[in-house]
Write a protein that holds these residues in place. Sequence first.
Motif: not given
Lengths: 643, 154
Positions: A427-441, A459-471
């Motif tokens: 299942q999708v567990k979380a996403i990391q948005l905006g790279g290592p200094s972004g946010h984890c949702l 309180g979340i920065a959208l960042g550059t647009g990197g979206l890592v899907v974490l399973s």
Amino acid sequence: MTHTALTPEPIANAALPQAGQVSGSKASGLRISMSENVLVYIGMGSCGLAAGAAATKQAILEFVQQTGWNCQVVETGCLGLCSEEPMVDVALPGKNRLSFVRVQAEEVEELLLEMMQGLLPGAHLLGQHRNTGCIPWEAAPYLDELPFFSNQQRIITARCGIADPTSIESYLAEGGFSTYLECIRHHTPDFVMDTIRRSGLRGRGGSGFSTGAKWALAREQVSDEKYLICNAAESDPGAYMNRFLLEGDPYLVLEGIALAAYALGLSRAILYIMDSFELAASRCQTALQRMQQSGYTGFNILETGVDLHISILKMPGAYVCGEETALIKSIEGKRAIPEPKPPFPSEKGLYGRPTIINNVETLANVPVAMRLGADQYRMNGTVDDPGTKIFCVTGQGIRRGIVEVAMGTPLSKIVYAIGGGTPEGTQVKAIQLGGPSGHCLPVSKLNLVTGYQSMQAQGIALGTGGLVVLSSNTCMVDLAAFNAAFLMRESCGKCIPCREGTRRVAEIMHAITHRSRQVVAHEGLRRFRGVMQLRELAEVMQETSLCGLGRNATNALTDMIEHFRDEFEEHIYERRCSTGTCRELRLFAIDAEKCNGCYACHKVCPEYAIIGQPRQPHFVVSNKCTGCGKCAEACKFNAVVQV
Amino acid sequence: MESRLSELLRSYQSKKPASLIAALSEIQECNGFLEEGSLSQLAALYNLPLSTVAGIAGFYDKFRFTAPGRVSISLCRGTSCHLSGSAHLLTELENWLKIKEGTTSTDGTFSLQIRPCAGACAHSPVVQINGITHRVNSFEKLTELIAHAQRMLA
């Protein structure tokens, strides 16, 4: 080529070569899509090349040579569906263009043989494009009806993967540069400035600052020279939107630079690109040359009296160059170390002169906004965040690649509808948005809608647009440790909170995810103390670091601790990683009933952690075991088991 | 080589300090790495202390101070590649080649380094061997690719 570009100081303009005269007819080759020839397109972006597109292209060329098939092979950028590369498109005369996925070199012959006979190959078929005036294929689905594309709004990326990125003719045929010409012929710089301000475009590089306002700040400044820099030094690990644009449609970005330069009243602009982006840099180089030849840059462009010189600057780059002041330092030939703000670069930047730095995607939005007009541009997206945003969806999702959605699209739509979720059994567990200094949702927050303003409110920065899907197979603690190690390496070392803080965080995370090599007194206690200090450390770094790198370094970590506390506790207290990612935390034991004392495991163990008598069951000394798992691989009797 | 380098340095004679990084890049392109000799030549040319030039070169990950191997292996360590196990690949590779990341084997055959994101996250983990990006699903595939690159040298 590069070193001449390196000195954009206010010196003689006359040193630059005079741009070529405008050629009489630009209409030749305009109608590439209406060609009599068969056209075979191959996606040659960085992602395609990694998947084997070079070999596929070679196979296509060989096939064409052998069969004497009258067709033209065209290199394109990537269509965005990077996980399905290498992609090959075939357009038969008068028929809709077809897209095929995962075409490896050995499969080319079969595919093209069928196409030669005018048949519709079933294998590898993705779908057909909609080409006006062409006959559709009956059994092929339309690309824009596939979930990956139907949920997107491809405006900026419209030509990526479709058109030949280096062909200026095809760009002109689709209305390229017409807005620029119209602006420099009939409109004042103020008109461009005003349209961009009214369009509500926000900087896509992560800050979300209004582009119009930023330009206005620089325009107010009085200086003998001002600089415009297009920042293509994207170094977020796991995101490549800017490269995708530069590889797929360099003219759009260059037109954006030209329009921005006109609005700001500048005659010089710099495209700052990482020199490791060889493909993107070479495509830009070619595009720029063609622009020069056609007279779209140089002195007195098309008799309008407007001058424009764009230089491409290939630099080593660093993660910290995302900070404008650091980027400026690197152009000046120094270490890329940020400076305190204010003064902002728009007042005092490169060589102490007003400098505007815009991201690639921001500038790619400029010609689109000008072409559509501010009101039409605002039809996409939300009131606060007009337009679209390009996301780079990577990680463990099913469909990975580049996605462009209107602002205001829920993140869940990107993850599930477009990305297809994660493979079966996970299942999708979380996403990391905006790279290592972004946010984890976590999944519960995926109903958030994209937008700089709307997310800022949460309180979340959208960042550059990197979206890592974490399973569900991802170990969040391991990811946090990876982020920490990355940021420690990339910290420039200027300010103490960031330099020491990132190192401490990395050390603490390393201690949680690894087994200590030497026996250290009170090791467990030290680990606990470190963990307890994490939050405090994060606060200090957020408040006192000089630039965004240090201030945001612990964002994702704090999110992860908040949402996945149980995983951290499992690693800290139980010294166990349930996903098996943290290999050093694995423990092995030998099943005495199955073990016949063959010594195989003893021989491979690098730590000499397995002892026993010959032909007697062996056992693992758990203090010495580093969890490498070599014993389990070596055992032929399945006697070594993970506990 | 020596003459090419001095020719290159001569072309920088009249340049502004801003071109230092470009000069370093070109020396690296020409020699494969930055030796102390060329750094001090450059320092003299730009009228800067050697420590400043070395400091600038050392800041950027791209510059290397040891010769690359004939088979140059760059493993991508971006987030996506990490999630697909590039950390384990790196450890296994270090053990297999018997060299550490950032070094070159004593016979000059292999060099191993990590590289920033290669822009091919959809195919992670990826490795670049002598400039060509490959997708590596397993360690076996990686060793196969390296062995192939080694055979190509002969």
